[in-house]
Design a protein around this motif. Structure first.
Motif, PDB file in Angstrom:
ATOM      1  N   GLU A   1       1.144  -1.185   0.071  1.00 52.46           N
ATOM      2  CA  GLU A   1       0.010  -0.071  -0.847  1.00 52.46           C
ATOM      3  C   GLU A   1       0.964   1.459   0.310  1.00 52.46           C
ATOM      4  OE1 GLU A   1      -2.949   1.040  -0.712  1.00 52.46           O
ATOM      5  OE2 GLU A   1      -3.190   2.538   0.360  1.00 52.46           O
TER       6      GLU A   1
ATOM      7  N   MET B   1       2.154   1.442  -3.358  1.00 52.25           N
ATOM      8  CA  MET B   1       0.863   1.558  -4.255  1.00 52.25           C
ATOM      9  C   MET B   1       0.133   3.890  -4.048  1.00 52.25           C
ATOM     10  SD  MET B   1      -0.518  -0.169  -6.908  1.00 52.25           S
ATOM     11  CE  MET B   1      -0.092  -2.309  -7.313  1.00 52.25           C
TER      12      MET B   1
ATOM     13  N   ASP C   1       2.397   5.650  -5.799  1.00 53.40           N
ATOM     14  CA  ASP C   1       2.500   5.512  -7.210  1.00 53.40           C
ATOM     15  C   ASP C   1       0.299   6.330  -7.967  1.00 53.40           C
ATOM     16  OD1 ASP C   1       5.037   4.629  -6.807  1.00 53.40           O
ATOM     17  OD2 ASP C   1       4.569   2.356  -7.741  1.00 53.40           O
ATOM     18  N   GLU C   2       0.181   6.120  -6.879  1.00 54.53           N
ATOM     19  CA  GLU C   2      -1.325   6.361  -7.730  1.00 54.53           C
ATOM     20  C   GLU C   2      -1.867   7.841  -7.394  1.00 54.53           C
ATOM     21  OE1 GLU C   2      -4.029   3.346  -6.616  1.00 54.53           O
ATOM     22  OE2 GLU C   2      -2.807   2.109  -7.696  1.00 54.53           O
ATOM     23  N   ASP C   3      -0.743   8.759  -6.928  1.00 53.20           N
ATOM     24  CA  ASP C   3      -0.683  10.198  -6.423  1.00 53.20           C
ATOM     25  C   ASP C   3      -1.502  10.632  -5.008  1.00 53.20           C
ATOM     26  OD1 ASP C   3       0.052  12.860  -6.420  1.00 53.20           O
ATOM     27  OD2 ASP C   3      -1.465  13.119  -8.062  1.00 53.20           O
ATOM     28  N   ARG C   4      -2.183   9.361  -4.099  1.00 51.42           N
ATOM     29  CA  ARG C   4      -2.640   8.976  -3.122  1.00 51.42           C
ATOM     30  C   ARG C   4      -1.897   9.593  -1.513  1.00 51.42           C
ATOM     31  NH1 ARG C   4      -4.643   4.138  -1.747  1.00 51.42           N
ATOM     32  NH2 ARG C   4      -3.651   3.093  -3.395  1.00 51.42           N
TER      33      ARG C   4
ATOM     34  N   TYR D   1       4.329  10.163 -13.383  1.00 46.46           N
ATOM     35  CA  TYR D   1       4.485   9.310 -12.955  1.00 46.46           C
ATOM     36  C   TYR D   1       5.326   8.435 -12.389  1.00 46.46           C
ATOM     37  CZ  TYR D   1       0.271   9.282 -15.868  1.00 46.46           C
ATOM     38  OH  TYR D   1      -1.355   9.590 -16.604  1.00 46.46           O
ATOM     39  N   ASP D   2       5.019   8.025 -10.954  1.00 42.65           N
ATOM     40  CA  ASP D   2       5.465   6.880 -10.792  1.00 42.65           C
ATOM     41  C   ASP D   2       5.605   5.286 -10.335  1.00 42.65           C
ATOM     42  OD1 ASP D   2       8.007   9.188  -9.207  1.00 42.65           O
ATOM     43  OD2 ASP D   2       6.425   9.436  -7.579  1.00 42.65           O
ATOM     44  N   ARG D   3       6.305   4.736 -10.314  1.00 41.77           N
ATOM     45  CA  ARG D   3       5.675   3.372 -10.159  1.00 41.77           C
ATOM     46  C   ARG D   3       7.750   2.565  -8.536  1.00 41.77           C
ATOM     47  NH1 ARG D   3       1.114   0.659  -9.976  1.00 41.77           N
ATOM     48  NH2 ARG D   3       1.581   2.191 -11.748  1.00 41.77           N
TER      49      ARG D   3
END
Lengths: 153, 153, 153
Positions: C12, C15, C18-21, C77-79
């Motif tokens: 989490e 993620m 990575d999902e900009d949350r 974007y990050d990953r």
């Protein structure tokens, strides 16, 4: 137990693709299944572009068969390194989860490069300690997919 | 329990190499062991070339000792990111499994690059919740191994 | 059970970033917490340089809020692809562990590149099957952190 089954499934998913066991990769799916590759950019803009789409197992079989007939044109090795699973839901023996992936390609001279990064969103059915793929949505951060995306991600 | 032991073993395998704790990396192996690095291309062509081969623990100790004497010539940081385990067999407390790896190197200026990708094929003995390495076969997709492959992969 | 909670936490963690949350990423921490990014080179030389440091949750909130106001200047974007956990200690429901990470960035043209590799050193409190972050120390092998390190690693 279920977590181990899901982790095993993704380990086998990556290894089957990387070792060119594409027919065995297809067998990880249920008959009624969905496999789709989209780019993150399209997804976030609500665009409908889909780079690869098979909405049942026979389409996956066809895809692999036609790949077998043309695979000499871009010979390479794939290597998936998949991150830890993020479980989103469990219902009626179907688990929904996500996992980040990095995919590297190596050419025949032995040069490796980053090919694609992104995430899988997976629905898998677990029965008797074994998990099968119901759906796989590949959301690729990497937009430029060269070579007509010959092999699945 | 066993899966946790195997996953811990590979986490420690990568971290020991990355933190330059090579002597502790050697201690992950049993006395009778085998460590081998080959390229995928050679393997698939049935060629016998082996890039590094130690067929017992004393050879691993010698290897690390000689590395300690020359390690100034190519200073760098290693970083292994290892994927999920794919269990192949379990027999008499020995587990056989595979795992994909990505290995990055960082030079003294702080520049990181992809160094090698491939897979481990491992035999490990699990006893009392702890796993020891019986054999490690590194199959490197990446063919060009610069710098005489000074450190293990 | 605890291992699953720790692995979920790191899945989490990656993620959410990575999902900009980012706001949800902050919520993975306890109120009294510590988040720090250092380079491996500085750490090994005993130098005190810290690239990012928040020593309580309000500082993390501020950090994310100010990022929200300037995030148009370096869109990407990050990953994160995170490796297996290496458990170091467990005491009073607090687990200390490490994990290697690779972090890739993708620009708006869809080009992905390696951005940073290194390791996390984490203290996490596990209660009721859920783990919360007490401290995260990011030790980055990669020294050159461009773009003022706008997003957390």
């Amino acid at each position: 137990m279920e977590r181990v089954a899901l982790s095993d499934l993704m380990a086998e998913y990556g290894m089957a693709l990387d070792e060119d066991r594409l027919e065995e990769w297809v067998e990880l799916f249920e008959e009624e299944c969905d496999y789709r590759v989209v780019t993150r950019e399209n997804t976030e803009q609500g665009l409908p572009n889909v780079l690869m789409w098979c909405d049942n197992k026979n389409m996956l079989r066809d895809r692999v068969e036609s790949y077998r007939q043309v695979n000499e044109y871009n010979p390479h090795y794939d290597r998936h390194v998949i991150g830890p699973l993020r479980l989103l839901a469990e219902k009626d023996s179907v688990a929904t989860f996500e996992a980040a992936y990095s995919l590297f390609q190596t050419d025949l001279e032995g040069n490796s490069r980053l090919f694609s990064v992104g995430r899988y969103r997976v629905e898998a059915r677990v029965a008797g300690g074994v998990a099968k793929l119901k759906s796989v949505l590949v959301v690729a951060d990497t937009g430029a997919i060269p070579s007509l995306l010959a092999t699945p991600i």
